[in-house]
Design a protein around this motif. Structure first.
Motif, PDB file in Angstrom:
ATOM      1  N   ARG A 237       1.181  -0.903  -0.165  1.00 39.92           N
ATOM      2  CA  ARG A 237       0.586  -0.157  -0.169  1.00 39.92           C
ATOM      3  C   ARG A 237       0.994   1.090  -0.068  1.00 39.92           C
ATOM      4  N   LEU A 238       0.577   2.247  -0.895  1.00 38.31           N
ATOM      5  CA  LEU A 238       0.887   3.625  -0.187  1.00 38.31           C
ATOM      6  C   LEU A 238       0.206   4.732  -1.335  1.00 38.31           C
ATOM      7  N   ASN A 239       0.875   6.114  -0.332  1.00 36.95           N
ATOM      8  CA  ASN A 239      -0.483   7.026   0.080  1.00 36.95           C
ATOM      9  C   ASN A 239       0.068   8.105  -1.047  1.00 36.95           C
ATOM     10  N   PRO A 240      -0.676   8.220  -1.791  1.00 40.49           N
ATOM     11  CA  PRO A 240      -0.712   8.925  -3.491  1.00 40.49           C
ATOM     12  C   PRO A 240      -0.314  10.270  -2.584  1.00 40.49           C
ATOM     13  N   ALA A 241      -0.292  11.476  -3.488  1.00 41.71           N
ATOM     14  CA  ALA A 241      -0.216  13.150  -3.061  1.00 41.71           C
ATOM     15  C   ALA A 241      -1.072  12.723  -3.517  1.00 41.71           C
ATOM     16  N   LEU A 242      -2.163  12.226  -4.707  1.00 44.12           N
ATOM     17  CA  LEU A 242      -3.285  12.635  -4.859  1.00 44.12           C
ATOM     18  C   LEU A 242      -4.137  11.851  -5.415  1.00 44.12           C
ATOM     19  N   ARG A 243      -5.550  11.489  -4.667  1.00 44.28           N
ATOM     20  CA  ARG A 243      -6.149  10.725  -5.522  1.00 44.28           C
ATOM     21  C   ARG A 243      -7.582  10.952  -6.686  1.00 44.28           C
TER      22      ARG A 243
ATOM     23  N   GLY B  63      -8.964  -2.614  -6.125  1.00 41.72           N
ATOM     24  CA  GLY B  63      -7.465  -2.506  -5.131  1.00 41.72           C
ATOM     25  C   GLY B  63      -7.719  -3.859  -4.732  1.00 41.72           C
ATOM     26  N   HIS B  64      -7.965  -4.986  -4.905  1.00 42.59           N
ATOM     27  CA  HIS B  64      -7.722  -6.086  -5.034  1.00 42.59           C
ATOM     28  C   HIS B  64      -5.999  -6.330  -5.964  1.00 42.59           C
ATOM     29  N   SER B  65      -5.210  -5.851  -5.915  1.00 40.18           N
ATOM     30  CA  SER B  65      -3.906  -6.555  -6.504  1.00 40.18           C
ATOM     31  C   SER B  65      -3.105  -6.288  -5.054  1.00 40.18           C
ATOM     32  N   TYR B  66      -2.968  -7.325  -5.553  1.00 39.53           N
ATOM     33  CA  TYR B  66      -1.844  -8.031  -4.431  1.00 39.53           C
ATOM     34  C   TYR B  66      -0.613  -7.390  -4.358  1.00 39.53           C
ATOM     35  N   GLU B  67      -0.050  -7.022  -5.954  1.00 41.44           N
ATOM     36  CA  GLU B  67       1.122  -6.760  -5.773  1.00 41.44           C
ATOM     37  C   GLU B  67       1.297  -5.114  -5.873  1.00 41.44           C
ATOM     38  N   GLY B  68       0.232  -4.359  -5.371  1.00 42.56           N
ATOM     39  CA  GLY B  68       0.321  -2.868  -5.201  1.00 42.56           C
ATOM     40  C   GLY B  68       0.096  -2.175  -6.643  1.00 42.56           C
ATOM     41  N   LEU B  69      -0.161  -3.140  -8.002  1.00 39.36           N
ATOM     42  CA  LEU B  69      -0.439  -1.968  -9.290  1.00 39.36           C
ATOM     43  C   LEU B  69      -1.411  -1.297  -9.407  1.00 39.36           C
ATOM     44  N   SER B  70      -2.095  -1.293  -8.001  1.00 37.07           N
ATOM     45  CA  SER B  70      -3.060  -0.291  -8.296  1.00 37.07           C
ATOM     46  C   SER B  70      -2.719   1.430  -7.559  1.00 37.07           C
ATOM     47  N   GLN B  71      -1.429   1.593  -7.404  1.00 41.70           N
ATOM     48  CA  GLN B  71      -0.394   2.007  -6.641  1.00 41.70           C
ATOM     49  C   GLN B  71       0.338   2.779  -7.070  1.00 41.70           C
ATOM     50  N   SER B  72       0.465   4.180  -6.339  1.00 38.37           N
ATOM     51  CA  SER B  72       1.350   5.244  -6.901  1.00 38.37           C
ATOM     52  C   SER B  72       1.455   5.940  -5.709  1.00 38.37           C
ATOM     53  N   VAL B  73       2.629   6.591  -5.673  1.00 35.50           N
ATOM     54  CA  VAL B  73       3.198   7.705  -4.901  1.00 35.50           C
ATOM     55  C   VAL B  73       2.694   9.118  -5.191  1.00 35.50           C
ATOM     56  N   ASP B  74       2.561   9.286  -6.336  1.00 37.38           N
ATOM     57  CA  ASP B  74       2.571  10.670  -6.754  1.00 37.38           C
ATOM     58  C   ASP B  74       0.774  10.636  -7.199  1.00 37.38           C
ATOM     59  N   ALA B  75       0.097   9.585  -8.040  1.00 37.13           N
ATOM     60  CA  ALA B  75      -1.011  10.097  -8.584  1.00 37.13           C
ATOM     61  C   ALA B  75      -2.247   8.995  -8.640  1.00 37.13           C
ATOM     62  N   VAL B  76      -3.314   8.650  -8.568  1.00 40.81           N
ATOM     63  CA  VAL B  76      -3.924   7.224  -8.365  1.00 40.81           C
ATOM     64  C   VAL B  76      -5.583   8.194  -9.194  1.00 40.81           C
TER      65      VAL B  76
END
Length: 175
Positions: A71-77, A106-119
């Protein structure tokens, strides 16, 4: 797109052995490491997109991930409500050279739907229509498997797809 392992950085022939990963349940997820603020956001009406930054009250409502390790916390969602908003946000992140991910469930076990910049979160595109006579379900890219099951069950139909209700259904289906 951002991914924990980049293909160009990993070669099995050259890979060094790695130490076991220790999983800690309460580990803090990665946060955006922006030295500079985000560029000005696109001018879109609130009916098209909900922009959420870490300081916003409802930011955490959209962070749930299947695997807290990735899990990452994006700067913008950007929670998009229209296809137009998705197109504008894609242009904005590309034009500003930002890393981004697209999230439908949000079911991607490898975090492919996550980013630190923008989601680019398409869960707002969750309209579902059922044509029982044609055996056809049309679902927006943000519809979850659970929402689809509910809609087709109301019509006396069923779909063999899976058991996890949070899986996003971003591809065509027929029943």
């Amino acid at each position: 797109m951002e991914h924990p392992l980049r293909v160009e950085e990993f070669s099995p022939a050259e890979a060094a052995p790695t130490a076991p990963v220790e999983l800690v349940a309460d580990a803090a997820p990665a946060t955006a490491a922006h030295a500079t603020p985000l560029p000005p956001l696109p001018n879109l009406p609130a009916s098209d997109v909900l922009f959420l930054k870490p300081t916003d009250a409802h930011y955490a409502d959209y962070l749930a991930a299947a695997n807290i390790r990735t899990r990452l916390n994006p700067a913008l969602r950007a929670v998009c409500q229209t296809e137009h908003a998705v197109a504008v946000i894609v242009d904005w992140v590309r034009g500003n050279n930002l890393n981004f991910a697209v999230r439908c469930g949000g079911h991607s076990y490898e975090g492919l739907s996550q980013s630190v910049d923008a989601v680019i979160d398409v869960r707002g595109l969750d309209t579902i229509t059922v044509d029982k006579s044609a055996g056809l379900v049309t679902a927006g890219s943000g519809a979850s498997l659970y929402q689809i099951y509910q809609a087709i069950a109301a019509q006396g139909l069923a779909l063999q797809a899976g058991s996890c209700p949070t899986v996003g259904m971003s591809s065509p289906l027929s029943v």
